[in-house]
Design a protein around this motif. Structure first.
Motif, short mmCIF file in Angstrom:
data_model
loop_
_atom_site.label_atom_id
_atom_site.label_comp_id
_atom_site.label_asym_id
_atom_site.label_seq_id
_atom_site.Cartn_x
_atom_site.Cartn_y
_atom_site.Cartn_z
N ILE A 84 -2.04 -5.12 8.70
CA ILE A 84 -2.37 -3.74 9.04
C ILE A 84 -3.82 -3.47 8.69
CG2 ILE A 84 -1.51 -2.81 6.86
CD1 ILE A 84 -0.59 -0.38 8.71
N ASN A 85 -4.48 -2.78 9.58
CA ASN A 85 -5.87 -2.39 9.39
C ASN A 85 -5.90 -0.93 8.97
OD1 ASN A 85 -8.54 -3.17 9.39
ND2 ASN A 85 -8.90 -2.43 11.46
N LEU A 86 -6.42 -0.64 7.78
CA LEU A 86 -6.46 0.72 7.26
C LEU A 86 -7.90 1.21 7.19
CD1 LEU A 86 -3.93 0.42 4.30
CD2 LEU A 86 -3.51 1.31 6.59
N PRO A 87 -8.13 2.47 7.55
CA PRO A 87 -9.50 3.00 7.49
C PRO A 87 -9.95 3.24 6.05
CG PRO A 87 -7.98 4.74 8.04
CD PRO A 87 -7.18 3.46 8.00
N MET A 88 -11.24 3.05 5.82
CA MET A 88 -11.84 3.37 4.52
C MET A 88 -12.79 4.54 4.76
SD MET A 88 -13.96 1.09 1.73
CE MET A 88 -13.22 -0.37 2.31
N SER A 89 -12.57 5.63 4.06
CA SER A 89 -13.38 6.82 4.30
C SER A 89 -14.75 6.69 3.62
CB SER A 89 -12.67 8.07 3.79
OG SER A 89 -12.62 8.07 2.38
N GLN B 7 -7.84 3.43 -4.30
CA GLN B 7 -7.79 4.44 -3.25
C GLN B 7 -8.98 4.22 -2.31
OE1 GLN B 7 -7.54 8.52 -4.56
NE2 GLN B 7 -7.05 9.25 -2.51
N ILE B 8 -8.68 4.02 -1.03
CA ILE B 8 -9.73 3.75 -0.04
C ILE B 8 -9.94 4.91 0.93
CG2 ILE B 8 -9.40 1.24 -0.15
CD1 ILE B 8 -7.92 1.58 2.62
N HIS B 9 -9.03 5.87 0.87
CA HIS B 9 -9.02 6.98 1.81
C HIS B 9 -8.16 8.06 1.19
CE1 HIS B 9 -7.92 9.14 5.54
NE2 HIS B 9 -8.98 8.56 6.10
N HIS B 10 -8.33 9.29 1.62
CA HIS B 10 -7.49 10.37 1.10
C HIS B 10 -6.00 10.02 1.27
CE1 HIS B 10 -6.14 14.41 0.15
NE2 HIS B 10 -5.44 14.41 1.26
N SER B 11 -5.67 9.30 2.33
CA SER B 11 -4.28 8.99 2.66
C SER B 11 -3.80 7.60 2.25
CB SER B 11 -4.07 9.13 4.18
OG SER B 11 -4.37 10.43 4.59
N TYR B 12 -4.68 6.73 1.75
CA TYR B 12 -4.28 5.35 1.48
C TYR B 12 -4.73 4.85 0.11
CZ TYR B 12 -3.44 5.28 6.48
OH TYR B 12 -2.98 5.57 7.74
N ILE B 13 -3.80 4.19 -0.56
CA ILE B 13 -4.07 3.48 -1.81
C ILE B 13 -3.52 2.07 -1.60
CG2 ILE B 13 -3.59 3.35 -4.29
CD1 ILE B 13 -3.10 6.43 -4.16
N VAL B 14 -4.38 1.07 -1.75
CA VAL B 14 -3.99 -0.30 -1.41
C VAL B 14 -3.89 -1.20 -2.64
CG1 VAL B 14 -5.02 -0.15 0.89
CG2 VAL B 14 -6.36 -1.08 -0.99
N GLN C 215 -14.64 -1.39 -6.96
CA GLN C 215 -13.39 -1.67 -7.67
C GLN C 215 -12.68 -2.90 -7.10
OE1 GLN C 215 -11.35 2.07 -7.22
NE2 GLN C 215 -12.01 2.80 -9.23
N ILE C 216 -12.69 -3.03 -5.79
CA ILE C 216 -12.04 -4.17 -5.15
C ILE C 216 -12.74 -5.47 -5.54
CG2 ILE C 216 -11.68 -5.30 -2.91
CD1 ILE C 216 -11.22 -2.38 -1.81
N TYR D 181 0.82 -1.21 0.00
CA TYR D 181 0.00 0.00 0.00
C TYR D 181 0.85 1.25 0.00
CZ TYR D 181 0.66 0.60 5.09
OH TYR D 181 1.18 0.81 6.34
N PHE D 182 0.21 2.35 -0.35
CA PHE D 182 0.81 3.68 -0.32
C PHE D 182 0.11 4.48 0.77
CE2 PHE D 182 1.39 2.25 -4.66
CZ PHE D 182 2.68 2.65 -4.97
N GLU D 183 0.90 5.24 1.50
CA GLU D 183 0.35 6.12 2.54
C GLU D 183 0.77 7.54 2.19
OE1 GLU D 183 0.65 6.68 7.38
OE2 GLU D 183 1.86 5.14 6.38
N LYS D 184 -0.19 8.44 2.15
CA LYS D 184 0.08 9.82 1.74
C LYS D 184 -0.04 10.75 2.94
CE LYS D 184 -0.31 12.40 -2.35
NZ LYS D 184 0.26 13.56 -1.81
N CYS D 185 0.96 11.60 3.11
CA CYS D 185 0.93 12.62 4.15
C CYS D 185 1.38 13.91 3.49
CB CYS D 185 1.85 12.22 5.30
SG CYS D 185 1.81 13.38 6.66
N ARG D 186 0.43 14.78 3.21
CA ARG D 186 0.65 15.97 2.40
C ARG D 186 1.18 15.54 1.04
NH1 ARG D 186 1.94 17.99 7.59
NH2 ARG D 186 0.42 19.54 8.24
N ARG D 187 2.36 16.00 0.64
CA ARG D 187 2.90 15.59 -0.66
C ARG D 187 3.83 14.39 -0.56
NH1 ARG D 187 5.56 19.39 -4.25
NH2 ARG D 187 4.94 17.90 -5.81
#
Length: 131
Positions: free
Chosen positions: A107-112, A78-85, A122-123, A41-47
């Motif tokens: 890891i448990n990631l939130p889905m917005s 993309q499941i959240h502004h900060s996460y792409i799995v 999509q999943i 997964y990818f985790e985004k924090c600002r840029r």
């Protein structure tokens, strides 16, 4: 029977082509190329984008969400502004979160709420294609 075989072969060819796809990025003037299948997964924090690999390694780079999504295959959602799995690492899908399992971690990631309906669709489409 012939149409089932053709559809199965098409999925297999698609899967094999994706297995060679790579994600190329630069950080601290070093260019990296990582096979997409190794990224959980990818985790985004600002840029800043943190790239989490299935083996527990982590890299980082600077990208916008738009440019990141353009570099990825349909296996990434993309499941959240900060996460792409990566769909291939999804173990459990619930109403508000996704459990990813890889070689070294769970890891448990939130889905917005914003991404929930589109992401789930999509999943499920991607999981049906891999079966």
């Amino acid at each position: 029977l012939a149409s089932d075989l053709t559809a199965t072969l098409d999925r297999l060819i698609h899967y094999l082509q994706l297995s060679d796809a790579t994600f190329q990025f630069q950080f601290n003037k070093i260019v990296y190329r990582i096979p997409l299948r190794h990224i959980s997964y990818f985790e985004k924090c600002r840029r800043t984008v943190f790239i989490h690999l299935a083996n527990g390694e982590e890299f980082e780079t600077i990208l916008t969400t738009k440019s990141l999504l353009e570099k990825l295959s349909a296996d990434f959602v993309q499941i959240h502004h900060s996460y792409i799995v990566n769909v291939t690492y999804i173990q459990k899908l619930s109403q508000k979160s996704i459990l990813l399992t890889s070689q070294k971690q769970q890891i448990n990631l939130p889905m917005s709420r914003k991404f929930n309906p589109i992401a789930k669709e999509q999943i499920l489409i991607r999981l049906r294609e891999t079966i």
